[in-house]
Design a protein around this motif. Structure first.
Motif, PDB file in Angstrom:
ATOM      1  N   ALA A  16      57.969  72.746  11.435  1.00  0.00           N
ATOM      2  CA  ALA A  16      58.827  73.920  11.292  1.00  0.00           C
ATOM      3  C   ALA A  16      58.807  74.774  12.553  1.00  0.00           C
ATOM      4  CB  ALA A  16      58.386  74.746  10.082  1.00  0.00           C
ATOM      5  N   HIS A  17      57.613  74.910  13.155  1.00  0.00           N
ATOM      6  CA  HIS A  17      57.506  75.736  14.359  1.00  0.00           C
ATOM      7  C   HIS A  17      58.273  75.122  15.529  1.00  0.00           C
ATOM      8  CE1 HIS A  17      55.778  78.306  17.451  1.00  0.00           C
ATOM      9  NE2 HIS A  17      55.574  77.211  18.161  1.00  0.00           N
ATOM     10  N   VAL A  18      58.052  73.839  15.802  1.00  0.00           N
ATOM     11  CA  VAL A  18      58.716  73.247  16.969  1.00  0.00           C
ATOM     12  C   VAL A  18      60.224  73.142  16.749  1.00  0.00           C
ATOM     13  CG1 VAL A  18      56.660  72.055  17.793  1.00  0.00           C
ATOM     14  CG2 VAL A  18      58.193  70.882  16.200  1.00  0.00           C
ATOM     15  N   GLU A  19      60.647  72.968  15.500  1.00  0.00           N
ATOM     16  CA  GLU A  19      62.092  72.976  15.222  1.00  0.00           C
ATOM     17  C   GLU A  19      62.693  74.330  15.594  1.00  0.00           C
ATOM     18  OE1 GLU A  19      65.105  73.291  11.434  1.00  0.00           O
ATOM     19  OE2 GLU A  19      63.220  72.184  11.130  1.00  0.00           O
ATOM     20  N   GLU A  20      62.022  75.398  15.197  1.00  0.00           N
ATOM     21  CA  GLU A  20      62.511  76.746  15.505  1.00  0.00           C
ATOM     22  C   GLU A  20      62.583  76.967  17.015  1.00  0.00           C
ATOM     23  OE1 GLU A  20      61.293  81.446  14.720  1.00  0.00           O
ATOM     24  OE2 GLU A  20      60.146  79.824  13.789  1.00  0.00           O
ATOM     25  N   VAL A  21      61.578  76.485  17.746  1.00  0.00           N
ATOM     26  CA  VAL A  21      61.557  76.658  19.196  1.00  0.00           C
ATOM     27  C   VAL A  21      62.692  75.871  19.851  1.00  0.00           C
ATOM     28  CG1 VAL A  21      60.229  76.227  21.294  1.00  0.00           C
ATOM     29  CG2 VAL A  21      59.084  77.132  19.276  1.00  0.00           C
ATOM     30  N   VAL A  22      62.873  74.618  19.443  1.00  0.00           N
ATOM     31  CA  VAL A  22      63.950  73.795  20.002  1.00  0.00           C
ATOM     32  C   VAL A  22      65.303  74.441  19.728  1.00  0.00           C
ATOM     33  CG1 VAL A  22      65.176  71.595  19.757  1.00  0.00           C
ATOM     34  CG2 VAL A  22      62.683  71.621  19.921  1.00  0.00           C
ATOM     35  N   ARG A  23      65.514  74.922  18.521  1.00  0.00           N
ATOM     36  CA  ARG A  23      66.790  75.540  18.140  1.00  0.00           C
ATOM     37  C   ARG A  23      67.056  76.822  18.937  1.00  0.00           C
ATOM     38  NH1 ARG A  23      69.158  74.433  13.429  1.00  0.00           N
ATOM     39  NH2 ARG A  23      67.167  73.817  12.496  1.00  0.00           N
ATOM     40  N   SER A  24      65.990  77.560  19.257  1.00  0.00           N
ATOM     41  CA  SER A  24      66.149  78.870  19.904  1.00  0.00           C
ATOM     42  C   SER A  24      66.787  78.793  21.283  1.00  0.00           C
ATOM     43  CB  SER A  24      64.778  79.562  20.009  1.00  0.00           C
ATOM     44  OG  SER A  24      63.955  78.911  20.986  1.00  0.00           O
ATOM     45  N   ALA A  25      66.672  77.645  21.961  1.00  0.00           N
ATOM     46  CA  ALA A  25      67.218  77.521  23.312  1.00  0.00           C
ATOM     47  C   ALA A  25      68.661  77.018  23.325  1.00  0.00           C
ATOM     48  CB  ALA A  25      66.345  76.583  24.147  1.00  0.00           C
ATOM     49  N   MET A  26      69.184  76.621  22.164  1.00  0.00           N
ATOM     50  CA  MET A  26      70.566  76.171  22.101  1.00  0.00           C
ATOM     51  C   MET A  26      71.505  77.353  22.321  1.00  0.00           C
ATOM     52  SD  MET A  26      70.685  72.848  21.496  1.00  0.00           S
ATOM     53  CE  MET A  26      72.111  72.312  20.548  1.00  0.00           C
TER      54      MET A  26
END
Length: 280
Positions: free
Chosen positions: A262-272
């Motif tokens: 969940a954490h790394v998904e949120e981080v990856v999404r944040s840079a889109m």
């Protein structure tokens, strides 16, 4: 080629046959790309023949050949490749969103990584051969093979390999990030490696050529590889790709695989880009 994500009814960009200029670009770019790939494969086999008996799983030299091939591919295509942030030096693995077969080139161009891929990719003509030569880890998503795959992950990680996998489990149109599946994250919680392991989230962002559909580089649903490759080679103007390297996180800082995913998904999404951040 069929993927599990079909765009929920969205139609892919229409296929348009290349004109004369497009076919000339296909021949010029395609010929140069084949030459680079063949040269890379030959060099890889020769160097690996020395590497394997000396270093076993270790690959101190061949990843540089892979990086050269991937960087050359973007030069040949005329496609811009940018990066932000720093590839991690720490021991561990990498996770990224997945939009296209071009991700292989985009992610290999700067960072020494080894992809984790579903087992059927090994049988794909051309791509399967390249994947095996470059050290791809092939897996079956079946419970009965979970232990053997965990052992293989541990061996590769302990050999210093940075494994890269796509937690979405499929490619998309590049306009969204799908929910990350947490299953493969469990391997990183093995007592043998958890205390020394980091995960680096990476965001891959494609920019379509001017005046083209923003999903131009996305490869999903029933899109054929050959048709998508032809369209990419024939493009009069190319767009670009940006690879964002986020700060790595320690695996043992998370309670379990679901919290880590969940954490790394949120981080990856944040840079889109902002219009691509909404949960799919």
């Amino acid at each position: 080629m069929t993927f599990t994500w079909n765009g929920h009814g969205e139609e892919p960009p229409p296929s348009v046959a290349p004109g004369l200029g497009g076919w000339l670009r296909v021949i010029r770019r395609g010929g140069a790309l084949v030459m680079v790939l063949v040269t890379g494969v030959v060099l890889m086999l020769l160097v690996r023949g020395v590497e394997r008996p000396l270093f076993g799983l270790g690959r101190p030299w061949t990843p540089y050949i892979t990086q050269w091939v991937c960087r050359s591919a973007f030069v040949i295509l005329g496609m811009r490749h940018d990066t932000r942030g720093q590839p991690m030096q720490a021991h561990g693995a990498v996770v990224a969103n997945h939009s296209s077969w071009l991700d292989i080139f985009a992610l290999n161009a700067r960072k020494r990584i080894y992809f984790v891929s579903k087992s059927e990719v090994a049988g794909w003509p051309g791509i399967g051969t390249l994947a095996r030569i470059t050290g791809t880890v092939f897996i079956n998503r079946t419970p009965k093979e979970a232990k053997s795959q965990r052992d293989m992950f541990e061996a590769r990680l302990q050999a210093g390999h940075k494994l890269l996998f796509f937690p979405e489990g499929t490619s998309t149109d590049g306009m969204r990030v799908l929910p990350f599946k947490s299953t493969l994250f469990q391997a990183f919680f093995s007592p043998n490696i958890v205390h020394d392991l980091h995960i680096q989230p990476v965001t891959v962002i494609y920019r379509a050529p001017r005046a083209e559909d923003p999903r131009f580089y996305g490869w999903w649903g029933d899109m054929e590889f050959g048709g998508h490759l032809l369209k990419t080679l024939a493009a009069k103007r190319q767009g670009g790709v940006t690879v964002v390297y986020h700060p790595p996180v320690r695996v043992e800082a998370f309670a379990d695989r679901k919290a880590l995913a969940a954490h790394v998904e949120e981080v990856v999404r944040s840079a889109m880009p902002e219009d691509r951040r909404a949960p799919a």
